[in-house]
Each structure stands twice: as structure tokens, then as C-alpha cells.
Design a protein around this motif. Structure first.
Motif, PDB file in Angstrom:
ATOM      1  N   GLN A 156      54.821  25.909  60.471  1.00 16.53           N
ATOM      2  CA  GLN A 156      55.818  26.867  60.927  1.00 16.53           C
ATOM      3  C   GLN A 156      55.991  27.994  59.915  1.00 16.53           C
ATOM      4  OE1 GLN A 156      58.202  27.110  63.982  1.00 16.53           O
ATOM      5  NE2 GLN A 156      57.584  28.981  62.936  1.00 16.53           N
ATOM      6  N   ALA A 157      56.006  27.648  58.630  1.00 12.91           N
ATOM      7  CA  ALA A 157      56.159  28.669  57.588  1.00 12.91           C
ATOM      8  C   ALA A 157      55.007  29.670  57.635  1.00 12.91           C
ATOM      9  CB  ALA A 157      56.233  28.010  56.220  1.00 12.91           C
ATOM     10  N   LEU A 158      53.782  29.185  57.821  1.00 11.14           N
ATOM     11  CA  LEU A 158      52.620  30.085  57.884  1.00 11.14           C
ATOM     12  C   LEU A 158      52.705  31.009  59.096  1.00 11.14           C
ATOM     13  CD1 LEU A 158      49.731  27.681  56.841  1.00 11.14           C
ATOM     14  CD2 LEU A 158      50.692  29.560  55.501  1.00 11.14           C
ATOM     15  N   ALA A 159      53.160  30.479  60.211  1.00 16.28           N
ATOM     16  CA  ALA A 159      53.306  31.321  61.409  1.00 16.28           C
ATOM     17  C   ALA A 159      54.315  32.434  61.170  1.00 16.28           C
ATOM     18  CB  ALA A 159      53.723  30.453  62.597  1.00 16.28           C
ATOM     19  N   TRP A 160      55.434  32.094  60.518  1.00 15.69           N
ATOM     20  CA  TRP A 160      56.443  33.117  60.205  1.00 15.69           C
ATOM     21  C   TRP A 160      55.906  34.133  59.201  1.00 15.69           C
ATOM     22  CZ3 TRP A 160      60.706  28.894  59.507  1.00 15.69           C
ATOM     23  CH2 TRP A 160      61.268  28.589  60.753  1.00 15.69           C
ATOM     24  N   VAL A 161      55.214  33.654  58.202  1.00 19.07           N
ATOM     25  CA  VAL A 161      54.652  34.570  57.201  1.00 19.07           C
ATOM     26  C   VAL A 161      53.716  35.558  57.880  1.00 19.07           C
ATOM     27  CG1 VAL A 161      53.071  34.738  55.242  1.00 19.07           C
ATOM     28  CG2 VAL A 161      54.899  33.026  55.213  1.00 19.07           C
ATOM     29  N   ASN A 162      52.852  35.064  58.746  1.00 19.65           N
ATOM     30  CA  ASN A 162      51.909  35.940  59.434  1.00 19.65           C
ATOM     31  C   ASN A 162      52.632  36.933  60.336  1.00 19.65           C
ATOM     32  OD1 ASN A 162      49.008  36.477  60.006  1.00 19.65           O
ATOM     33  ND2 ASN A 162      49.674  36.024  62.100  1.00 19.65           N
ATOM     34  N   GLN A 163      53.681  36.465  61.009  1.00 13.68           N
ATOM     35  CA  GLN A 163      54.419  37.350  61.901  1.00 13.68           C
ATOM     36  C   GLN A 163      55.096  38.487  61.141  1.00 13.68           C
ATOM     37  OE1 GLN A 163      57.546  35.408  64.114  1.00 13.68           O
ATOM     38  NE2 GLN A 163      58.446  37.337  64.815  1.00 13.68           N
ATOM     39  N   TYR A 164      55.774  38.136  60.061  1.00 19.03           N
ATOM     40  CA  TYR A 164      56.602  39.138  59.387  1.00 19.03           C
ATOM     41  C   TYR A 164      55.835  39.975  58.366  1.00 19.03           C
ATOM     42  CZ  TYR A 164      60.605  36.957  61.603  1.00 19.03           C
ATOM     43  OH  TYR A 164      61.496  36.488  62.541  1.00 19.03           O
ATOM     44  N   PHE A 165      54.803  39.421  57.747  1.00 15.99           N
ATOM     45  CA  PHE A 165      54.081  40.142  56.693  1.00 15.99           C
ATOM     46  C   PHE A 165      52.699  40.632  57.130  1.00 15.99           C
ATOM     47  CE2 PHE A 165      57.147  37.639  54.331  1.00 15.99           C
ATOM     48  CZ  PHE A 165      57.531  38.472  53.283  1.00 15.99           C
ATOM     49  N   GLY A 166      52.125  39.999  58.156  1.00 15.36           N
ATOM     50  CA  GLY A 166      50.728  40.259  58.479  1.00 15.36           C
ATOM     51  C   GLY A 166      50.430  41.674  58.900  1.00 15.36           C
ATOM     52  N   GLU A 167      51.393  42.362  59.521  1.00 21.77           N
ATOM     53  CA  GLU A 167      51.114  43.707  60.016  1.00 21.77           C
ATOM     54  C   GLU A 167      51.461  44.811  59.006  1.00 21.77           C
ATOM     55  OE1 GLU A 167      53.428  43.828  63.560  1.00 21.77           O
ATOM     56  OE2 GLU A 167      55.323  44.204  62.528  1.00 21.77           O
ATOM     57  N   ILE A 168      51.938  44.451  57.832  1.00 20.96           N
ATOM     58  CA  ILE A 168      52.218  45.449  56.802  1.00 20.96           C
ATOM     59  C   ILE A 168      50.889  45.898  56.203  1.00 20.96           C
ATOM     60  CG2 ILE A 168      53.369  45.891  54.599  1.00 20.96           C
ATOM     61  CD1 ILE A 168      55.347  43.658  55.314  1.00 20.96           C
ATOM     62  N   PRO A 169      50.603  47.181  56.220  1.00 19.22           N
ATOM     63  CA  PRO A 169      49.297  47.630  55.705  1.00 19.22           C
ATOM     64  C   PRO A 169      49.205  47.481  54.189  1.00 19.22           C
ATOM     65  CG  PRO A 169      50.683  49.509  56.271  1.00 19.22           C
ATOM     66  CD  PRO A 169      51.407  48.293  56.764  1.00 19.22           C
ATOM     67  N   ALA A 170      47.970  47.273  53.723  1.00 18.58           N
ATOM     68  CA  ALA A 170      47.744  47.184  52.282  1.00 18.58           C
ATOM     69  C   ALA A 170      48.053  48.511  51.614  1.00 18.58           C
ATOM     70  CB  ALA A 170      46.297  46.782  52.008  1.00 18.58           C
ATOM     71  N   GLY A 171      48.472  48.439  50.376  1.00 16.02           N
ATOM     72  CA  GLY A 171      48.693  49.638  49.587  1.00 16.02           C
ATOM     73  C   GLY A 171      47.422  50.062  48.880  1.00 16.02           C
ATOM     74  N   PRO A 172      47.513  51.076  48.033  1.00 11.60           N
ATOM     75  CA  PRO A 172      46.330  51.508  47.270  1.00 11.60           C
ATOM     76  C   PRO A 172      45.781  50.364  46.420  1.00 11.60           C
ATOM     77  CG  PRO A 172      48.120  53.098  47.076  1.00 11.60           C
ATOM     78  CD  PRO A 172      48.695  51.899  47.747  1.00 11.60           C
ATOM     79  N   LYS A 173      44.501  50.441  46.126  1.00  8.08           N
ATOM     80  CA  LYS A 173      43.864  49.422  45.305  1.00  8.08           C
ATOM     81  C   LYS A 173      44.511  49.368  43.928  1.00  8.08           C
ATOM     82  CE  LYS A 173      39.374  47.967  43.483  1.00  8.08           C
ATOM     83  NZ  LYS A 173      37.921  48.286  43.370  1.00  8.08           N
ATOM     84  N   VAL A 174      44.679  48.161  43.414  1.00  9.66           N
ATOM     85  CA  VAL A 174      45.312  47.967  42.110  1.00  9.66           C
ATOM     86  C   VAL A 174      44.284  47.382  41.153  1.00  9.66           C
ATOM     87  CG1 VAL A 174      47.121  46.769  40.829  1.00  9.66           C
ATOM     88  CG2 VAL A 174      47.584  47.619  43.133  1.00  9.66           C
ATOM     89  N   SER A 175      44.127  48.021  40.022  1.00  8.68           N
ATOM     90  CA  SER A 175      43.216  47.536  38.989  1.00  8.68           C
ATOM     91  C   SER A 175      44.020  46.999  37.817  1.00  8.68           C
ATOM     92  CB  SER A 175      42.303  48.670  38.497  1.00  8.68           C
ATOM     93  OG  SER A 175      41.539  49.186  39.562  1.00  8.68           O
ATOM     94  N   ALA A 176      43.416  46.082  37.080  1.00 12.97           N
ATOM     95  CA  ALA A 176      44.088  45.497  35.921  1.00 12.97           C
ATOM     96  C   ALA A 176      44.263  46.539  34.822  1.00 12.97           C
ATOM     97  CB  ALA A 176      43.292  44.314  35.393  1.00 12.97           C
ATOM     98  N   THR A 177      45.409  46.496  34.169  1.00 10.44           N
ATOM     99  CA  THR A 177      45.664  47.381  33.042  1.00 10.44           C
ATOM    100  C   THR A 177      44.864  46.892  31.836  1.00 10.44           C
ATOM    101  OG1 THR A 177      47.905  47.750  33.866  1.00 10.44           O
ATOM    102  CG2 THR A 177      47.447  48.393  31.586  1.00 10.44           C
ATOM    103  N   PRO A 178      44.145  47.760  31.155  1.00 12.42           N
ATOM    104  CA  PRO A 178      43.325  47.316  30.008  1.00 12.42           C
ATOM    105  C   PRO A 178      44.193  46.708  28.901  1.00 12.42           C
ATOM    106  CG  PRO A 178      42.745  49.548  30.680  1.00 12.42           C
ATOM    107  CD  PRO A 178      43.988  49.189  31.427  1.00 12.42           C
ATOM    108  N   LYS A 179      43.677  45.666  28.281  1.00 11.72           N
ATOM    109  CA  LYS A 179      44.359  45.024  27.153  1.00 11.72           C
ATOM    110  C   LYS A 179      43.778  45.587  25.863  1.00 11.72           C
ATOM    111  CE  LYS A 179      45.260  40.658  29.593  1.00 11.72           C
ATOM    112  NZ  LYS A 179      44.731  41.033  30.919  1.00 11.72           N
ATOM    113  N   VAL A 180      44.364  46.660  25.374  1.00 14.71           N
ATOM    114  CA  VAL A 180      43.875  47.322  24.169  1.00 14.71           C
ATOM    115  C   VAL A 180      44.563  46.705  22.957  1.00 14.71           C
ATOM    116  CG1 VAL A 180      43.658  49.517  22.952  1.00 14.71           C
ATOM    117  CG2 VAL A 180      43.544  49.459  25.468  1.00 14.71           C
ATOM    118  N   PRO A 181      43.806  46.188  21.979  1.00 13.13           N
ATOM    119  CA  PRO A 181      44.429  45.580  20.794  1.00 13.13           C
ATOM    120  C   PRO A 181      45.330  46.577  20.067  1.00 13.13           C
ATOM    121  CG  PRO A 181      42.072  45.118  20.870  1.00 13.13           C
ATOM    122  CD  PRO A 181      42.333  46.135  21.932  1.00 13.13           C
ATOM    123  N   VAL A 182      46.468  46.075  19.599  1.00 16.75           N
ATOM    124  CA  VAL A 182      47.428  46.900  18.859  1.00 16.75           C
ATOM    125  C   VAL A 182      47.210  46.671  17.372  1.00 16.75           C
ATOM    126  CG1 VAL A 182      49.868  47.342  18.405  1.00 16.75           C
ATOM    127  CG2 VAL A 182      49.099  46.793  20.735  1.00 16.75           C
TER     128      VAL A 182
END
Length: 943
Positions: A245-271
């Protein structure tokens, strides 16, 4: 020791059963795939991990032990995703996203969840923002509706007016939590020196005030579109629910929200640092502080674990070198070492609070710190060091699984930062495999002879106390030319169904009140307990009637000082040896004192309960009461009192109590004492109070454990030798409040905010009488986030970060208090609004809608009351202390269901008369006195 990310095991069985991704499964909603199925074994939190077509990660963890669910949505965006000069956006969105969305009305988010009996919040740090709610299990669909609407349909409801209100709220939060708090600006100043200009950790999460002023509505809209898409989020659900039931609700409420722009990892630059940087700051404090730090690695780096252990060995408690060389010798009131880690960088930090009675020179403390580090290098790491640290890690792991929220938060964080909800299994193996050579290697690599940042924080006008002359000045923050790094779509999301219809709740879950057992030890001590099989732990609390009420007013602070002395040496072992023994067991024993009781709190792994209680018996029955320990602890208590005197909130609390009860009443003097009363205390006073307070006749015990009643009572056998009749407490004398119809003002020059307290004496505690009913009456006025007072002062006016009112009652007395910290420039206006709300509620009472809201909220909240051992222990203590019947909750529910609007409004007329209340303000007299004088009451300055 640093609180590591917690897993749910103590053994080192490393792998659960993980299935391969199922990309074609007829039982799953279209577009959803199962990526992992990690089953229950000894070293993991069981879960299933899914992904929607839009990139949303979904993690499910079922736990049917309590009728509740915890929902967490974590977005991989914190202040580190911001631009230099455009700080504070992520934290601002934490606030903005509670303000309604396209299909959820303004303030509805708080109202819906509170009325459902739930709790909610959101937090932001450098690397992520999360929103979470714990609700009765029948409310899950409603929570998914709310969370999905602000993920996919937030921007259409974002207005300039909402933006301005929340910008003002963030300013108030900064003033309250940073500018008006001792040492509040330490971290942001320190991080400017540790990280290079433009590094995402070089600005505070809450943002620089100028950046917030510069932000526009268009800026924040772009920031939302860039980072708050489903492909940059993890939805985690834990608790009592049906997976399909939880998966059905998740798909109903979240499934049609379009993806946002691609997200890349922030570089880990040594300090790195080119040289040791010194900086200093004057603050409204009493205790000078030195804070030192080295840049190290990043969260998840192989060297994180040995660096954590290194911090524990050098400065992690009474068995550490820091404690021995500084606190024990009295040159510091506190001293500690830690290794906090974030996604992009970690820092190895060392700090000490100087004891002004020893001169308070931070240069001397810097030398002591460096000597302690050199002593570690010479001594090296012992087998006991490693064993002790690993036992504590394993114990903390088990304590961390006591709530569904704790498990869900761990799964969500592990997925967000490591793409592996099961990361704690890996962590456990890493810490268990650390060797002595590893610890010495990271010491030599990151600490020995390396440049660092050294910050001095000293009382105003005492620059002579700083460690060294400043050689670092933070560069002025840069201003970014733009607030986004790419163009984003302005297209609005459409929905395939009517989202304006809020889902209905399911059948009300059955609340599982703990099954109780009671017994009496052979010496008359009454024990109440319950069995909780979720974790192999014991929470044991011994309460002793007395505390602050047992001491005379002239000896206020004696109960606290006596409890502190019981943490020290016994007649057979030093305090360090006792602390070491407890750490090796993964146990803790805490002696303390409050208004009308002293207490002893014991936390232990069930397997180690017998050894832990043997240590308790040693501390309780054979304290050494050494003169040297007494002098040190007394000095610490005095320094703490002087430090507290610089905190506006402490002043507001203690001075308001004095106005209510007078300084001749124990309730008008703080339980921590005053400089005058604590200064006069002697070791003989402590010994005499110990004989009066710590008697079997005054003791009662609460126990929550996976062990049976028989096992607990057998373990408590050592306490049966405890003797002594109940202590006699002097009857409470009548006290007189300060006159009302006066505004009392405490001058706090330079205060960033004013702290307002308005109230009167009221009722002592009762579970089903007038006190309980009066509390119901106040709920819509000031007892919830969406109460009248908070919506007025915070949401409508932007005067404060939060405003509340409520009744609090003890055995003998009670009070009603309305309180808020407000902007200095609206102090008078805020008092006026408080008075208006109280007068209107007294005159007209609550509405029928507010009555329904109160009934629903308080009734349904019972599903959350008994989840953790701590909550269960609190429930048991309530029964025991006030001699309540086991079914008193049913009696309360009957009152909630049947009390009438007329009865509640009559209580409002009785208790909310502003002319019988004391109005007290802590603020800058030169800025607020004139404002207050316009309200028609005389303004009286108090000291």
C-alpha cells in the motif's frame, strides 16, 4: 566520543541478504524498480530500496512494534550548494517549505500534522536538508500527500509576502540562536579562518545577514528548481505500515513529479593551511574559551575512524589526557577534543573553557593543550584505549536503534551521502579494524607539527586574555553575480488527479500502553517496570524525594553540588578509574538533582547490568568526598553561575521565578544556587546533605528493559542493603508575587533580542483535575505551533522565531507563562500583541474549530507516547510519582471527549486575566524602555 552514524548491531556480522535489482516486477507500480532487499541480520537495519522513473529513491523499513510511522524526505542540498555571497538559501527553504504549496493552504502543514497527533520539523546543515514527521500509522497517506505537494507544487504558492515573513523569521532565528547566545558567533568566525575564501564551508548555514537582505524572490525560486527535484531526494518511511500500500501511494503522489536538473557530486578538495592562524573575538561571556582546529579528511574517508579514536583518547572524558591535565588541575572548567565530519571536509578540534579564578589566560591553556598532545605522542595508544572506544561505539549503536526515527534518519543519511543505506555495516567494520598503528599514523599525518587555527573568545574589554595577537583577518565575503549555475525550466507540474482533496486517515490504531509490573524490595523501595524487547538495553532511574526542596534557601545549589560529588572518587577507586570501568562496559551512571527530587540515571547494555550496578553501589554507598574534588567542583559551579549570568534566557528564567515566588521561597531561587549561596557551602554541608537525601526511604525506582521482572529484581539485590527512613521536607511557606500591572525590565546592554515572560502563579500538577483541563484550554492559544500566539508574533508579524504559552505544575506549585525572544525594535509591540491575545482569549474563549483541533491533536498523539525506553520510563514515573491509576489515560481521554466549550472558556476567564500577571522583559534598556512605557504600565528596573 563523537557520535558516529549509528547502525543497529553490536556484533560484527557484516552482511545482510541483498537481492539484485528487480527491474521487472509485476507486483510493483509501473516505473518503480526494487534495487535492494536487505533482510534482518545482526549488523544492519533491514530495508528495501526502490527507485522511481523520475529518480526519487525510496527506502522502506517496517517495524510493527508501535502504531506509528516516521516519514523523512532528505534533499541533497545544504549550504555547500550555495554561491559565495548568496548564502542562507538552503536554510531559508527549510522555513519556506512549511508555508503551503499549490494544493495545501498557508499554515496547513503544521495544522494537519499537529491535528493528526503528530510531530514534525525540518533541519538544514552544510550538505543536506531534511523534512520529517512522526504520526500515528493511520496518517501515512496524508503525509505523502503533504510531502509530495511541496516537492512538486511549491512554487505556485510562493509569494513575495511569504518570502518576506520567512526572511524576517530567519533573522529572528539568527538573533536568538547566534547573536544573543554566548559564543554564538564562534563557529562562523572559526570556519572563515579554517576554510579558504569561497569554500562552501566558509560561510554559516544560516547565512550572512547581508546575503539574506540581498536575496530576491527570483533567486530563491531558481534555487528551488535547481536542487529540490525528486532525483536529488530520498524518501524514507519507517514504522507500522503495509509495504504494498505504501508503494502504491508513493507512486501516486510522487511518480508524476518531473525530475529536476542533473546533480553532480561536489568535489572534495583537501583543505590546507600555510601557517597557524590566530584570531580573537570579544563576547558577552564570563569564561574565556580557546578553540583550536586542524583540517583533516572528509566523511567516509578511511582515516575518519582512526581520527575519531584519536580524538577520544586525547580528550574524550574523565579518562582522557585533557581532563587530567586541565579540568582535574582546575585551570579549565571544561576541555574536550572531537573530530566532526561533513561530506566535504572534517576538522580535528580541541577546546577548553578557562577558569577565571586561575587567571583565565588562554595562552596558558594553549600551552597545556600542546603539552597534552605531546604527552599522547610520547605515551602512544594502549590496548585499553582501543578496546574502550570500540565498546562505546557498539553500545551507542544499540542505543541508536531505540526509535523508528533514529533508524530512518540513519538510512536516509547513508543513502544521501554514500548511496548505501547499509553504510553503517561498513562503518562498524572500519572502526573494529582500527589498530594502534593506524591511530599513530593519522596523528603524524594530520596533527603533529601541522598548522592550525587558534581562536580566542574573551569577555568584553579583556583582550589581554587572548592566546596570541591576531595574525588573520577574514576577507570580506564575495558577492556572486548570479544565484544559479544553469538555466532551469519555468514549466509548472500538472497532476493527473485532484490534489486539493486531502486523503482521509485510516482506522485509528490501537495504542499499546506498556504492560506494567510492580514490586517492592526487601528494604521497602518500590519498583515499577515494563519489558521492552526492541533493544538489549536497560534504562533504570532511581528517584529520591527532596532535591532543591530538601535544602534550605540559604544553601541553594547544595543538592546539585552533592550529586556532582557522587560522580567523583569512591573510597576504593578514583573518579577516573570508575569512569574507565563504565566506558569499558558501554554504560553510564548520572547523579543529578531538580526542584523536588534528586535522581540517579543508569543506562546499560542488558548483558552488563550486574557489573554496572556494582559500580553504582560503590559510588552510592562509599563516596570518598575528597576535599580536592569538592573545591574543584564548587569552583566549577561558581564559574558556571557567572557564565549563566551572561545568558539572557537564563536571566529571564531565574528572575521571572523570583518575581513570581520571591527570594525567600525555594521556587524563587534557582536549584543551581546563587553566587552567594554556593560560595558559602562547605564539604561538611555536602556530607550532611548526602546523609539526609540518599536514603532508601526516599527512593523509588523505574526500570525499562528487555529483561524480565525477575532478572531486574535479582540485579537490584545489591540495593537491598540501602537503609534510612524518608527525609522530612520543611513545609512550603506562603509566598507573595511582585505587584502586577507593572512592567519589570532587566537591563542587558547590547542584547541582540529581548526576552519576554508574562505569567502568574497557577495550579500544581494533577492528571484529571483543573490543571489538566486548563492545559487543554491553553492549547489553541499557545500550546501548538499553529496556536494564536505563535501565528501572530512569528508568522504574521515576523517579530520572533517562536512564541509559546502554557501551564507547568509540580507537586506544590504551578505557573502559567507566555514567552518569546523578539526583535529589540519591536519589544513594546510584542508585549502589546501578547496582551491582546491573552485578553481576547479570556474574553471570548476558543472557537468550536479550535476545540475540535485540540481534541483531535491531543487524542491521536497518544500513539507516539510509548515508543522508546525513555518515553516508557517517563510514563512509569508519572504513574509512580503522582500515584495514578494504570488507566488514568482513559480518564483523561474521557475528559478530552466530553469537556464543553463553556467549561474551557470559563477556565480562560479565570486564569488569563492580564491584570493578575507579571510582565518581565530582559533587554537593552536604552532601546526598549521607551517602547514599554507607551503600554500604559509603569516600567520598573530590576537587578
Amino acid at each position: 566520543m563523537k557520535k558516529w552514524v549509528l547502525s543497529v548491531a553490536i556484533t560484527v556480522t557484516l552482511i545482510g541478504c541483498t537481492s539484485s535489482p528487480q527491474r521487472a516486477n509485476s507486483n510493483l507500480p509501473t516505473g518503480m524498480v526494487l534495487l535492494e532487499n536487505v533482510k534482518q541480520q545482526q549488523a544492519n537495519i533491514p530495508y528495501k530500496k526502490y527507485q522511481l522513473a523520475n529518480g526519487l529513491t525510496v527506502i522502506l523499513h517496517t517495524d510493527h512494534s508501535d502504531p506509528l510511522v516516521h516519514v523523512d524526505v532528505t534533499y541533497h542540498v545544504g549550504s555547500s550548494r550555495e554561491f559565495a555571497g548568496r548564502s542562507g538559501f538552503a536554510h531559508l527553504f527549510e522555513h519556506m517549505m512549511f508555508q503551503g504549496s499549490q494544493h495545501v493552504a498557508d499554515e496547513q502543514h503544521f495544522k494537519v500534522i499537529t491535528e493528526a497527533g503528530g510531530t514534525l520539523n525540518g533541519t538544514t546543515n552544510t550538505d543536506r536538508t531534511n523534512y520529517f514527521e512522526t504520526v500515528p500509522s493511520n496518517q501515512l497517506e496524508k503525509m505523502l500527500w503533504l510531502e509530495s505537494d511541496r516537492m512538486g507544487f511549491f512554487l505556485p504558492a510562493l509569494t513575495q509576502e511569504k518570502f518576506e515573513v520567512q526572511r524576517a523569521t530567519v533573522k529572528n532565528e539568527r538573533a536568538q540562536r547566534i547573536d544573543n547566545r554566548p559564543y554564538g558567533r564562534l563557529n562562523e568566525r572559526f570556519n572563515q579562518a579554517l576554510y579558504p575564501q569561497g569554500h562552501p564551508y566558509s560561510w554559516p548555514v544560516i547565512g550572512w545577514p547581508d546575503d539574506l537582505e540581498r536575496a530576491t524572490l527570483a533567486d530563491v525560486k531558481h534555487f528551488f528548481q535547481r536542487w529540490y527535484g525528486p532525483n536529488n531526494a530520498t524518501l524514507t518511511i519507517g514504522g507500522d505500515f503495509d509495504e504494498a500500500q505504501a508503494l502504491a501511494w508513493v507512486n501516486q503522489y510522487f511518480g508524476e513529479i518531473p525530475a529536476g536538473p542533473k546533480v553532480s557530486a561536489t568535489p572534495k578538495v583537501p583543505v590546507t593551511l600555510d601557517k597557524t592562524r590566530y584570531l580573537s573575538m570579544e563576547d558577552k561571556i564570563h569564561l574565556p574559551l580557546i578553540y583550536m582546529g586542524y583540517p583533516t579528511v572528509y566523511a567516509g574517508h578511511p582515516d575518519e575512524a582512526p581520527l575519531d579514536l584519536l580524538a577520544e583518547i586525547i580528550g574524550g572524558g574523565k579518562t582522557s589526557l585533557f581532563y587530567k591535565n586541565m579540568v582535574k588541575e582546575g585551570v579549565a572548567v571544561q576541555a574536550s577534543v572531537s573530530h566532526p565530519c561533513q561530506e566535504l571536509a572534517c576538522q580535528f578540534t580541541l577546546y577548553a573553557l578557562a577558569n577565571p579564578s586561575q587567571g583565565g589566560q588562554l595562552g596558558k591553556l594553549e600551552t597545556k593543550i600542546n603539552q597534552s598532545v605531546a604527552e599522547f605522542e610520547q605515551r602512544g595508544v594502549t590496548d585499553e584505549d582501543l578496546q574502550k572506544a570500540k565498546v562505546q561505539f557498539k553500545a551507542n549503536t544499540i542505543y541508536g536503534m531505540q526509535s523508528v526515527k533514529g533508524k530512518v534518519s540513519t538510512l536516509a543519511a547513508n543513502q544521501t551521502f554514500y548511496n548505501n543505506p547499509n553504510q553503517t555495516v561498513k562503518n562498524l567494520a572500519q572502526y573494529d579494524s582500527v589498530t594502534k598503528a593506524d591511530v599513530m599514523r593519522v596523528f603524524n599525518t594530520y596533527i603533529k607539527d601541522k598548522p592550525m587555527v587558534v581562536m580566542s573568545v574573551v569577555p568584553e574589554g579583556q583582550k589581554q586574555l587572548i592566546a596570541k595577537v591576531d595574525n588573520f583577518v577574514a576577507p570580506k565575503p564575495k558577492v556572486a553575480e548570479h544565484a544559479v549555475d544553469m538555466e532551469v525550466s519555468s514549466k509548472q507540474t500538472t497532476s493527473s488527479f485532484d490534489r486539493t482533496i486531502m486523503p482521509k486517515a485510516g482506522a485509528t490504531p490501537v495504542v499499546k500502553v506498556p504492560q506494567l509490573w510492580r514490586t517492592t524490595l526487601s528494604n521497602g523501595i518500590k519498583v515499577i517496570g515494563t519489558q521492552s524487547k526492541e533493544t538489549p538495553t536497560v534504562e533504570l532511574v532511581i528517584y529520591l524525594n527532596g532535591g532543591h526542596r530538601l535544602e534550605s534557601v540559604s544553601q541553594s545549589g547544595l543538592a546539585n553540588l552533592t550529586a556532582a560529588m557522587l560522580h567523583e572518587s569512591s573510597q576504593t577507586r578514583s573518579s577516573e578509574a570508575i569512569a574507565n570501568a563504565l566506558e569499558m562496559l558501554g554504560s553510564s551512571i548520572n547523579f543529578g538533582s531538580q526542584g523536588s527530587q534528586s535522581y540517579i540515571q543508569v543506562s546499560s547494555l542488558s548483558a552488563n547490568l550486574t557489573q554496572t550496578l556494582a559500580i553504582l553501589n560503590e559510588q552510592l554507598f562509599t563516596p570518598a568526598f575528597n576535599e580536592q574534588d569538592f573545591n574543584r567542583l564548587k569552583q566549577q559551579q561558581l564559574q558556571s553561575l557567572q557564565q549563566s549570568a551572561s545568558d539572557p534566557n537564563y536571566i529571564a528564567s531565574t528572575k521571572f521565578s523570583q518575581l513570581l515566588y520571591g527570594d525567600a521561597s525555594p521556587y524563587g531561587v534557582p536549584s543551581s544556587g546563587t553566587l552567594e549561596t554556593v560560595s558559602a557551602l562547605t564539604l561538611k554541608d555536602v556530607k550532611d546533605f548526602y546523609q539526609r537525601q540518599y536514603r532508601a526511604g526516599s527512593a523509588q525506582i523505574v526500570a525499562v528493559s528487555d529483561l524480565t521482572q525477575t532478572q531486574i529484581t535479582t540485579a537490584l539485590d545489591g540495593l537491598t542493603k540501602w537503609q534510612g527512613d524518608a527525609n522530612a521536607i520543611t513545609p512550603l511557606m506562603a509566598s507573595k508575587s511582585a505587584p502586577s500591572k507593572v512592567i519589570y525590565l532587566y537591563d542587558k546592554p547590547g542584547a541582540a533580542q529581548s526576552v519576554i515572560s508574562i505569567g502568574r502563579k497557577a495550579l500544581p500538577f494533577d492528571a484529571d483535575g483543573e490543571y489538566f483541563k486548563a492545559d487543554l484550554m491553553n492549547y489553541p492559544l499557545g500550546g501548538a505551533f499553529n496556536s494564536r500566539i505563535n501565528l501572530n508574533l512569528r508568522e504574521d508579524k515576523g517579530y520572533t522565531y517562536g512564541a509559546r504559552s502554557g501551564f507547568s505544575g509540580g507537586d506544590e506549585v504551578g505557573r502559567y507563562t507566555a514567552r518569546a525572544s523578539v526583535r529589540t525594535d519591536v519589544t513594546g509591540a510584542s508585549v502589546k500583541e501578547f496582551m491582546k491575545e491573552l485578553q481576547q482569549f479570556q474574553s471570548h474563549g476558543m472557537t468550536e474549530k479550535e476545540l475540535d483541533f485540540m481534541r483531535n491533536s491531543i487524542s491521536q498523539a497518544h500513539a507516539l507516547d510509548y515508543e522508546t525506553p525513555y518515553q516508557k520510563a517517563g510514563f512509569l514515573r508519572l504513574l509512580q510519582r503522582h500515584q495514578l491509576t494504570d488507566n488514568f489515560i482513559d480518564t483523561q481521554q474521557d475528559i478530552i471527549d466530553n469537556i464543553t466549550l463553556a467549561q474551557l472558556n470559563q477556565l480562560a476567564k479565570k486564569w488569563l486575566d492580564i491584570d493578575k500577571m507579571i510582565i518581565f522583559v530582559v533587554g537593552d534598556k536604552k532601546l526598549v524602555k521607551q517602547q514599554l512605557e507607551t503600554l500604559g504600565y509603569p516600567v520598573r528596573i530590576v537587578n
